[in-house]
Design an enzyme around this catalytic site. Structure first.
Site, short mmCIF file in Angstrom:
data_model
loop_
_atom_site.label_atom_id
_atom_site.label_comp_id
_atom_site.label_asym_id
_atom_site.label_seq_id
_atom_site.Cartn_x
_atom_site.Cartn_y
_atom_site.Cartn_z
N SER A 58 -10.80 17.00 36.12
CA SER A 58 -9.49 16.89 36.77
C SER A 58 -9.13 18.06 37.68
O SER A 58 -8.41 17.89 38.66
CB SER A 58 -8.39 16.70 35.72
OG SER A 58 -8.39 17.76 34.79
N GLU A 71 10.09 18.20 39.62
CA GLU A 71 10.18 19.19 38.55
C GLU A 71 8.76 19.66 38.29
O GLU A 71 7.80 18.95 38.54
CB GLU A 71 10.79 18.57 37.29
CG GLU A 71 9.79 17.91 36.33
CD GLU A 71 9.19 16.63 36.88
OE1 GLU A 71 9.85 15.96 37.69
OE2 GLU A 71 8.05 16.32 36.50
N LYS A 113 -3.81 15.98 41.27
CA LYS A 113 -2.38 15.73 41.44
C LYS A 113 -2.01 15.35 42.87
O LYS A 113 -1.06 14.60 43.09
CB LYS A 113 -1.57 16.96 41.01
CG LYS A 113 -1.51 17.11 39.49
CD LYS A 113 -0.44 18.09 39.08
CE LYS A 113 -0.27 18.15 37.58
NZ LYS A 113 -1.40 18.81 36.89
C1 LIG Z 1 -1.64 18.69 35.52
C2 LIG Z 1 -3.04 18.66 35.14
C3 LIG Z 1 -3.52 17.86 34.07
C4 LIG Z 1 -2.61 17.05 33.19
O1 LIG Z 1 -1.84 16.09 33.83
P1 LIG Z 1 -2.16 14.53 33.70
O2 LIG Z 1 -0.98 13.88 34.33
O3 LIG Z 1 -2.29 14.22 32.26
O4 LIG Z 1 -3.41 14.27 34.43
C5 LIG Z 1 -4.88 17.83 33.82
N1 LIG Z 1 -5.74 18.57 34.54
C6 LIG Z 1 -5.33 19.36 35.56
C7 LIG Z 1 -6.34 20.14 36.31
C8 LIG Z 1 -3.97 19.43 35.89
O5 LIG Z 1 -3.58 20.23 36.89
#
Ligand SMILES: *Cc1c(COP(=O)(O)O)cnc(C)c1O
Length: 393
Positions: free
Chosen positions: A377, A111, A89
């Site tokens: 992610s 938000e 993020k």
């Molecule tokens: C917020 C988050 C997501 C989902 O958000 P996307 O906008 O779909 O990427 C996925 N993995 C993690 C670790 C997150 O913090």
């Protein structure tokens, strides 16, 4: 077929900017300026430098040998979990705060649902010394106390949204209201590849550093830029959009999107937005979203807070409808097992969002020489209590 945004802000049938008239000037300013600013040499230099020295990029592309052996193909993990703040993020919030500065903005609003985007926003506001206000549903504030504490420690003001279901969509409404009241000095940092045009494209471009790096890293390690498949989990779709971006127009690279089926697609408790969704408008764009027959948005459910979103970004709605992407939905149980498996085979504890992407092997078969890149992610520290409760650790 075009998989990128067109000049009207659409991906096929999806996208656009469905906003109250009071917001036209703000969104028009962004639309007119974002590409020019992002392509500016000085901007790029500052963005790249912060990604390197502050976020810790490039994030490694790691050949997971034991996991590969287990599933009979070559699995690479793109380590976004190693970024500062523990997920992808921050790539977007760094980009947007630099852009806000170029637009002369003095104040940031955001938000947040689970608090992850709120923390990533509060982080870059602290870094730049800019005022930060984060709207968060009253219920989410109670559920996500550690992230609220992080935001406060980083100097942000966390404002509870007390209307409606007191969760993410109510926080979004409050943020939009704030933006309408403060159109000149405030920038609204949206946290995923959603929102009115140009947000989905802007966020996607900031996250596209993920696939930009995968290309040269894979070339170094495999002798080719293109894997056979790229896979990512989808909440709103920002980490996925960044993972796919440089491969969208290459039909040799399969695109795999993993959504949260919660307790099962037909259980009434899920967040499998593309598969269950119908066309509708959420967060200022036309996309696929879960709704009742009379168009009320359905509360989503997933064990993972970051996938618990009733819509999906317009790029992904288009990838789904056009057939360019293969969409898989993974239940809570499958995701939790896949998270445990990664911990035990590779010594990496993933975020539960990410664990969903790691569960694709229950749904798809790969050939021994297939090269598959899964975007990792985020890291699992924030989810430790959920893992503890689930596995009785
Ligand atoms: C917020 C988050 C997501 C989902 O958000 P996307 O906008 O779909 O990427 C996925 N993995 C993690 C670790 C997150 O913090």
């Amino acid at each position: 077929m075009n998989y990128h945004v067109d000049d009207k802000g659409y991906y096929g049938d999806f996208g656009g900017a469905y906003i109250p008239e009071m917001l036209y000037p703000n969104v028009a300013e962004l639309k007119e300026r974002y590409l020019e600013i992002m392509n500016d040499t000085e901007f790029k230099k500052e963005f790249d430098q912060l990604l390197r020295d502050y976020v810790g990029r490039p994030s490694p592309l790691y050949l997971a040998r034991r996991l590969s052996e287990k599933h009979g193909c070559r699995i690479y993990l793109k380590r976004e979990d190693l970024n500062h703040t523990g997920a992808h993020k921050v790539n977007n919030t760094i980009g947007q705060i630099l852009l806000a500065k170029r637009l002369g903005k003095k104040r940031i609003i955001a938000e947040t649902g689970a608090g992850q985007h709120g923390v990533a926003t509060a982080t870059v506001c602290a870094l730049m010394g800019i005022e930060c206000v984060v709207y968060m549903g009253e219920i989410d504030i109670k559920r996500q106390a550690p992230n609220v504490a992080r935001m406060k420690m980083l100097g942000a003001r966390v404002v509870p949204a007390t209307s409606g279901s007191k969760t993410l969509k109510d926080a979004t409404n409050e943020a939009i209201r704030d933006w309408i009241n403060n159109p000149v000095d405030t920038h609204y940092i949206i946290g995923s590849a959603i929102g009115p045009h140009p947000y989905p494209d802007m966020v996607t471009r900031f996250q596209s550093i993920i696939s930009e790096e995968i290309k040269w890293q894979l070339k170094e390690q495999e002798g080719r830029e293109n894997p056979d498949y790229v896979a990512a989990c989808i909440g709103g779709g920002s980490n996925a959009a960044g993972t796919y971006y440089h491969y969208l127009d290459n039909p040799d690279v399969g695109i795999i999107a993993v959504e949260a089926a919660g307790k099962g697609i037909d259980s009434g408790e899920s967040a499998a937005t593309s598969i269950l969704g119908k066309e509708g408008i959420i967060h200022g764009c036309k996309t696929l979203l879960m709704q009742t027959d009379d168009g009320q948005i359905t509360e989503p459910y997933s064990i993972s807070a970051g996938l618990d979103y009733p819509g999906v970004g317009p790029m992904h709605a288009h990838l789904y409808r056009s057939g360019r992407g293969t969409f898989v939905s993974v239940t809570d149980d499958e995701a939790m097992q896949a998270g445990l498996e990664l911990a035990k085979t590779e010594g990496i504890i993933p975020a539960i969002e990410t664990s969903h992407a790691l569960a694709i092997f229950n749904h798809m078969k790969f050939k021994p020489d297939d090269v598959l890149v899964i975007n990792l992610s985020g890291r699992g520290d924030k989810d430790l209590n959920t893992y503890i409760d689930y596995f009785n650790l």
